[in-house]
Write a protein that holds these residues in place. Structure first.
Motif, PDB file in Angstrom:
ATOM      1  N   CYS A 304      -9.622 -41.098 -30.427  1.00 57.65           N
ATOM      2  CA  CYS A 304      -9.461 -39.733 -30.951  1.00 57.65           C
ATOM      3  C   CYS A 304      -8.368 -39.687 -32.011  1.00 57.65           C
ATOM      4  CB  CYS A 304      -9.122 -38.768 -29.813  1.00 57.65           C
ATOM      5  SG  CYS A 304     -10.444 -38.492 -28.625  1.00 57.65           S
ATOM      6  N   ARG A 305      -7.250 -40.332 -31.759  1.00 61.85           N
ATOM      7  CA  ARG A 305      -6.151 -40.337 -32.738  1.00 61.85           C
ATOM      8  C   ARG A 305      -6.604 -40.946 -34.055  1.00 61.85           C
ATOM      9  NH1 ARG A 305      -3.629 -42.404 -28.060  1.00 61.85           N
ATOM     10  NH2 ARG A 305      -2.472 -40.763 -26.960  1.00 61.85           N
ATOM     11  N   GLN A 306      -7.313 -42.047 -33.970  1.00 60.25           N
ATOM     12  CA  GLN A 306      -7.777 -42.705 -35.186  1.00 60.25           C
ATOM     13  C   GLN A 306      -8.837 -41.862 -35.899  1.00 60.25           C
ATOM     14  OE1 GLN A 306      -6.321 -45.390 -36.337  1.00 60.25           O
ATOM     15  NE2 GLN A 306      -5.061 -45.752 -34.530  1.00 60.25           N
ATOM     16  N   VAL A 307      -9.730 -41.252 -35.132  1.00 59.97           N
ATOM     17  CA  VAL A 307     -10.777 -40.421 -35.726  1.00 59.97           C
ATOM     18  C   VAL A 307     -10.169 -39.226 -36.457  1.00 59.97           C
ATOM     19  CG1 VAL A 307     -12.615 -38.787 -35.121  1.00 59.97           C
ATOM     20  CG2 VAL A 307     -12.657 -41.105 -34.190  1.00 59.97           C
ATOM     21  N   LEU A 308      -9.145 -38.610 -35.880  1.00 59.74           N
ATOM     22  CA  LEU A 308      -8.538 -37.413 -36.477  1.00 59.74           C
ATOM     23  C   LEU A 308      -7.941 -37.692 -37.856  1.00 59.74           C
ATOM     24  CD1 LEU A 308      -6.830 -35.803 -33.345  1.00 59.74           C
ATOM     25  CD2 LEU A 308      -8.715 -34.853 -34.683  1.00 59.74           C
ATOM     26  N   LYS A 309      -7.577 -38.941 -38.122  1.00 57.59           N
ATOM     27  CA  LYS A 309      -7.032 -39.284 -39.432  1.00 57.59           C
ATOM     28  C   LYS A 309      -8.067 -39.115 -40.545  1.00 57.59           C
ATOM     29  CE  LYS A 309      -3.813 -42.756 -37.582  1.00 57.59           C
ATOM     30  NZ  LYS A 309      -3.450 -44.202 -37.594  1.00 57.59           N
ATOM     31  N   PHE A 310      -9.349 -39.131 -40.178  1.00 50.18           N
ATOM     32  CA  PHE A 310     -10.419 -39.048 -41.175  1.00 50.18           C
ATOM     33  C   PHE A 310     -11.053 -37.655 -41.234  1.00 50.18           C
ATOM     34  CE2 PHE A 310      -9.895 -43.489 -40.108  1.00 50.18           C
ATOM     35  CZ  PHE A 310      -9.927 -44.099 -41.342  1.00 50.18           C
ATOM     36  N   ARG A 311     -10.391 -36.679 -40.647  1.00 53.01           N
ATOM     37  CA  ARG A 311     -10.734 -35.266 -40.773  1.00 53.01           C
ATOM     38  C   ARG A 311     -12.176 -34.923 -40.403  1.00 53.01           C
ATOM     39  NH1 ARG A 311      -7.511 -33.487 -46.308  1.00 53.01           N
ATOM     40  NH2 ARG A 311      -5.424 -34.125 -45.587  1.00 53.01           N
ATOM     41  N   PRO A 312     -12.552 -35.180 -39.168  1.00 55.63           N
ATOM     42  CA  PRO A 312     -13.868 -34.696 -38.731  1.00 55.63           C
ATOM     43  C   PRO A 312     -13.850 -33.173 -38.614  1.00 55.63           C
ATOM     44  CG  PRO A 312     -12.642 -35.567 -36.876  1.00 55.63           C
ATOM     45  CD  PRO A 312     -11.819 -35.863 -38.104  1.00 55.63           C
ATOM     46  N   VAL A 328      -3.951 -34.833 -23.397  1.00 54.50           N
ATOM     47  CA  VAL A 328      -4.359 -35.266 -24.743  1.00 54.50           C
ATOM     48  C   VAL A 328      -4.663 -34.064 -25.635  1.00 54.50           C
ATOM     49  CG1 VAL A 328      -5.189 -37.511 -23.987  1.00 54.50           C
ATOM     50  CG2 VAL A 328      -6.783 -35.593 -24.051  1.00 54.50           C
ATOM     51  N   GLU A 329      -5.209 -33.000 -25.050  1.00 62.01           N
ATOM     52  CA  GLU A 329      -5.467 -31.817 -25.863  1.00 62.01           C
ATOM     53  C   GLU A 329      -4.163 -31.243 -26.405  1.00 62.01           C
ATOM     54  OE1 GLU A 329      -7.137 -27.251 -25.627  1.00 62.01           O
ATOM     55  OE2 GLU A 329      -6.362 -28.278 -23.851  1.00 62.01           O
ATOM     56  N   GLN A 330      -3.124 -31.163 -25.556  1.00 63.28           N
ATOM     57  CA  GLN A 330      -1.833 -30.656 -26.011  1.00 63.28           C
ATOM     58  C   GLN A 330      -1.243 -31.542 -27.096  1.00 63.28           C
ATOM     59  OE1 GLN A 330      -0.335 -27.632 -24.929  1.00 63.28           O
ATOM     60  NE2 GLN A 330      -2.468 -27.490 -24.229  1.00 63.28           N
ATOM     61  N   GLU A 331      -1.387 -32.845 -26.938  1.00 59.35           N
ATOM     62  CA  GLU A 331      -0.879 -33.774 -27.954  1.00 59.35           C
ATOM     63  C   GLU A 331      -1.566 -33.557 -29.293  1.00 59.35           C
ATOM     64  OE1 GLU A 331      -1.310 -38.470 -29.140  1.00 59.35           O
ATOM     65  OE2 GLU A 331      -1.467 -37.917 -27.004  1.00 59.35           O
ATOM     66  N   PHE A 332      -2.886 -33.435 -29.284  1.00 60.71           N
ATOM     67  CA  PHE A 332      -3.627 -33.318 -30.538  1.00 60.71           C
ATOM     68  C   PHE A 332      -3.417 -31.955 -31.188  1.00 60.71           C
ATOM     69  CE2 PHE A 332      -6.801 -36.459 -28.493  1.00 60.71           C
ATOM     70  CZ  PHE A 332      -5.961 -37.508 -28.811  1.00 60.71           C
ATOM     71  N   ARG A 333      -3.279 -30.908 -30.385  1.00 60.21           N
ATOM     72  CA  ARG A 333      -3.030 -29.595 -30.976  1.00 60.21           C
ATOM     73  C   ARG A 333      -1.654 -29.537 -31.640  1.00 60.21           C
ATOM     74  NH1 ARG A 333      -7.240 -26.577 -30.210  1.00 60.21           N
ATOM     75  NH2 ARG A 333      -8.451 -26.646 -28.265  1.00 60.21           N
ATOM     76  N   ALA A 334      -0.710 -30.317 -31.127  1.00 61.54           N
ATOM     77  CA  ALA A 334       0.624 -30.350 -31.735  1.00 61.54           C
ATOM     78  C   ALA A 334       0.592 -30.970 -33.128  1.00 61.54           C
ATOM     79  CB  ALA A 334       1.589 -31.130 -30.840  1.00 61.54           C
ATOM     80  N   LEU A 335      -0.480 -31.709 -33.446  1.00 63.62           N
ATOM     81  CA  LEU A 335      -0.616 -32.301 -34.776  1.00 63.62           C
ATOM     82  C   LEU A 335      -0.972 -31.263 -35.837  1.00 63.62           C
ATOM     83  CD1 LEU A 335      -2.694 -35.485 -33.836  1.00 63.62           C
ATOM     84  CD2 LEU A 335      -0.218 -35.325 -34.185  1.00 63.62           C
ATOM     85  N   ARG A 336      -1.357 -30.066 -35.402  1.00 67.02           N
ATOM     86  CA  ARG A 336      -1.765 -28.981 -36.318  1.00 67.02           C
ATOM     87  C   ARG A 336      -2.870 -29.451 -37.271  1.00 67.02           C
ATOM     88  NH1 ARG A 336       1.598 -24.840 -35.455  1.00 67.02           N
ATOM     89  NH2 ARG A 336       3.663 -25.265 -34.619  1.00 67.02           N
ATOM     90  N   THR A 337      -3.814 -30.164 -36.705  1.00 69.82           N
ATOM     91  CA  THR A 337      -4.926 -30.659 -37.493  1.00 69.82           C
ATOM     92  C   THR A 337      -5.904 -29.537 -37.806  1.00 69.82           C
ATOM     93  OG1 THR A 337      -6.809 -32.174 -37.462  1.00 69.82           O
ATOM     94  CG2 THR A 337      -6.080 -31.345 -35.344  1.00 69.82           C
TER      95      THR A 337
END
Length: 641
Positions: A304-312, A328-337
């Motif tokens: 998921c971390r690697q995928v998010l770098k490519f802006r799905p 993991v949801e809390q971690e990814f939401r903190a990225l403000r993607t």
């Protein structure tokens, strides 16, 4: 000007800088006249100077303030600051000359005076700023170096130069860099940023002893794992502290400042960085809906971390453990993607729930990382291993094809090769189904097979660390056991690369490098914990059910074919018909809730390579071993993906 949109408040510091600029402009304008007329002014010259000076100074001050020069730090001057200084001085000259020629009727300042003033402005202001940086980087460290630790930096590159400058200017870190070490022989004997390059990293101990160095600072990724391990052992004997500086990508994920830390186990296993074909992965992922099963696990979350770098467009986080999914949801939401994150609590064996997720979200790409992975536990629960790893994978693949998924990637393991465990044979059956099903399906199905991932949930590293924290002993199953290891990010990056490369039906095998003995891993962890070699005892407990002394990445009759990526291979394997595989899966499906013995007998009948391990038949292991003694490896913990 590039800074014209920046908010520029007239603070006390900015006001002081403004006054300094006014004084410098006035003095330099007078001095330009003096140089022009060789300090012999007549009445007309004085009159011209006094009349034009306020206007010239006003224009210069306005231009320099507008360009942000009063808000720039003079202690961190860079080439960009000097370029901006040149631009501002030139703009001021052009404005003054234009106003003089177009609007002034008398008392024109000589053109040579304006040119002299332009040159002096650049030289004097540039010199003042250089003095500020010089005092910070050169004079201050020499005056305050008492109590500083002498250090060598491994890596005479841009990262090393940035580190050295930071150490020299930040008195809180209290380091005095005495030089660099670098693999490039052409650099040895020269200086880099004013700091000498003494030799190669393999000469570190001799050079450090000669210079009285107390610390060796290694930039992460500069040394291979074997080189770093050898250096660590030498530093331990020489009583020199070895520290690691995170690489730029790690720093960018946090506060940008050198974070000097101890060596960790990832550094010792470090290999060449993975070079990705970002264009292919971008085409695979960008703007699309991506599903990741097992998203709360070690591999799933890193994918998921690697995928998010490519802006799905959307990432579906499919996980049956509520707590893992929440974290993991809390971690990814903190990225403000900008990517929409949809957490889905679901079990892949729940056909109705998974069908609902496919219908509602229509994923284009699926990364299937959900699996039961612990070898001994699956020996006690063979039906659950088959139900989750085989039946769950089969139904997930069928749903993907039914709902128009374009790419499907299954994560497999080296334990599927010549399996001796229920977990391994379950992954072998899943591989067979995916390969056979790919011939009939519209979806592109590929399998990615690799070994153990370092420090994954429930693996050997965190268990060893906890045992060391308790004072030992470290429990290892057998002195001769060894495993392939790869870091979690490296494995996940290569999974994405394989997905982008696959045409359908391939089994990709990752280049895992050389196998690692688990006892050596335990020794490294003890040293990294700051203990001496014989402080912690190793106790051997014997191989557990389903465990092998060593793992294999491919079958003997599989041919390993190269791919365009140097760390990916394709296993050219035996073809299986979908009818035969469906029949085999259906037969084991009827036994998952029955007798474990009947299930094992049926698996042996269906998978000729499956041979149950019998730990009692293995060579008896010694009861314990201090870390100084020689031997092989194995861990009490499961070390697979």
């Amino acid at each position: 000007m590039s800074n014209r949109l920046l908010p520029q408040r007239l603070t006390k510091r900015a006001f002081a800088a403004l006054l300094l600029h006014v004084i410098v402009f006035a003095v330099l304008y007078w001095f330009s006249f003096a140089l022009k007329f060789e300090f012999a002014f007549n009445t007309e010259d004085w009159q011209t100077l006094l009349v034009t000076l306020p206007g010239v100074v006003l224009i210069q001050t306005a231009v320099f303030y507008y360009a942000g020069h009063c808000h720039r730090s003079w202690y961190s001057v860079s080439f960009s600051d000097l370029v901006m200084l040149f631009h501002s001085a030139t703009l001021s000259l052009l404005i003054v000359a234009a106003i003089d020629r177009l609007f002034i009727r008398w008392l024109h300042p000589p053109a040579s005076v304006l040119l002299i003033d332009w040159a002096l402005t650049i030289l004097v202001l540039g010199g003042l700023r250089a003095i500020g940086r010089l005092s910070r980087e050169e004079l201050s460290p020499r005056l305050w170096r008492s109590g500083y630790r002498r250090a060598l930096i491994v890596g005479a590159n841009q990262s090393g130069e940035t580190l050295a400058r930071h150490l020299m200017t930040d008195r809180r870190l209290r380091y005095q860099p005495l030089g660099y070490l670098d693999h490039d022989e052409s650099k040895i004997g020269s200086t880099f940023g004013g700091i000498p390059i003494w030799g190669k990293p393999e000469q570190a101990l001799g050079i450090a002893t000669h210079l009285g160095v107390e610390d060796i600072l290694v930039i992460s990724g500069v040394l291979a794992g074997s080189e770093l391990r050898k250096l660590m052992e030498g530093c331990e004997e020489a009583n020199i502290t070895l520290k690691v500086i995170p690489a730029y990508d790690d720093l960018l994920a946090s506060n940008y400042a050198p974070q000097i830390r101890d060596v960790d186990i990832n550094d010792l296993l470090r290999r060449e960085p993975v070079e990705l074909n970002n264009d292919a992965i971008h085409t695979l992922v960008s703007g699309r809906t991506v599903m990741v099963t097992g998203a709360g696990g070690s591999i799933g979350s890193e994918i998921c971390r690697q995928v998010l770098k490519f802006r799905p467009k959307i990432v579906l986080l499919v996980e049956r453990s509520e707590n893992s999914l929440f974290m993991v949801e809390q971690e990814f939401r903190a990225l403000r993607t900008e990517t929409q994150l949809i957490p889905c609590i679901a079990d892949i064996t729940d056909e109705e729930r998974m069908g609902q997720i496919f219908r509602s979200n229509r994923p284009a790409v699926v990364f299937h990382a959900a699996a039961h992975k612990h070898v001994p536990m699956m020996e006690y629960n063979p039906g659950e291993a088959i139900k989750n790893n085989v039946l769950g994978t089969r139904r997930l693949a069928q749903l993907a094809d039914e709902h128009g998924v374009q790419e499907f990637v299954m994560i497999s393991t080296d334990k599927a090769v010549n399996p001796t465990s229920i977990m391994g044979v379950s992954k072998q059956l899943a591989e067979r189904f995916i390969h056979a099903f790919s011939d009939k399906a519209g979806t592109k199905f590929v399998v990615v097979r690799f070994g153990n991932v370092l420090a994954s949930n429930g693996s050997v590293v965190p268990i060893f660390q906890e045992q060391i924290r308790r004072g030992g002993p470290i429990t290892v199953t057998h002195p001769e056991i060894e495993r392939f290891f790869m870091t979690i990010p490296e494995a996940s990056q290569l999974v994405l690369q394989a997905a982008a490369m696959g045409k359908g039906g391939e089994i990709f095998v990752l280049d895992m490098g050389e196998p690692v003995r688990i006892v050596d891993l335990a020794r490294d962890l003890v040293r990294l914990s700051g203990l001496k070699a014989d402080d912690i005892e190793i106790t051997f407990t014997g191989l557990r059910p389903g465990e092998k002394l060593y793992e294999e990445l491919y079958f003997e009759d599989e041919k390993m074919l190269p791919t365009p990526h140097p760390k990916l291979f394709v296993a050219y394997h035996r073809p299986y018909s979908l009818e035969d595989v469906e029949r085999s899966v259906s037969e084991v499906a009827t036994l998952v809730h029955g007798s474990p013995d009947d299930l094992r007998l049926k698996i042996k009948e269906l998978v000729a390579e499956y041979a149950e391990s019998c730990p009692n038949d293995q060579v008896e292991a010694p009861a314990s071993l201090p870390l100084r003694s020689t031997g092989g490896n194995s861990s009490e913990a499961h070390v697979g993906p």
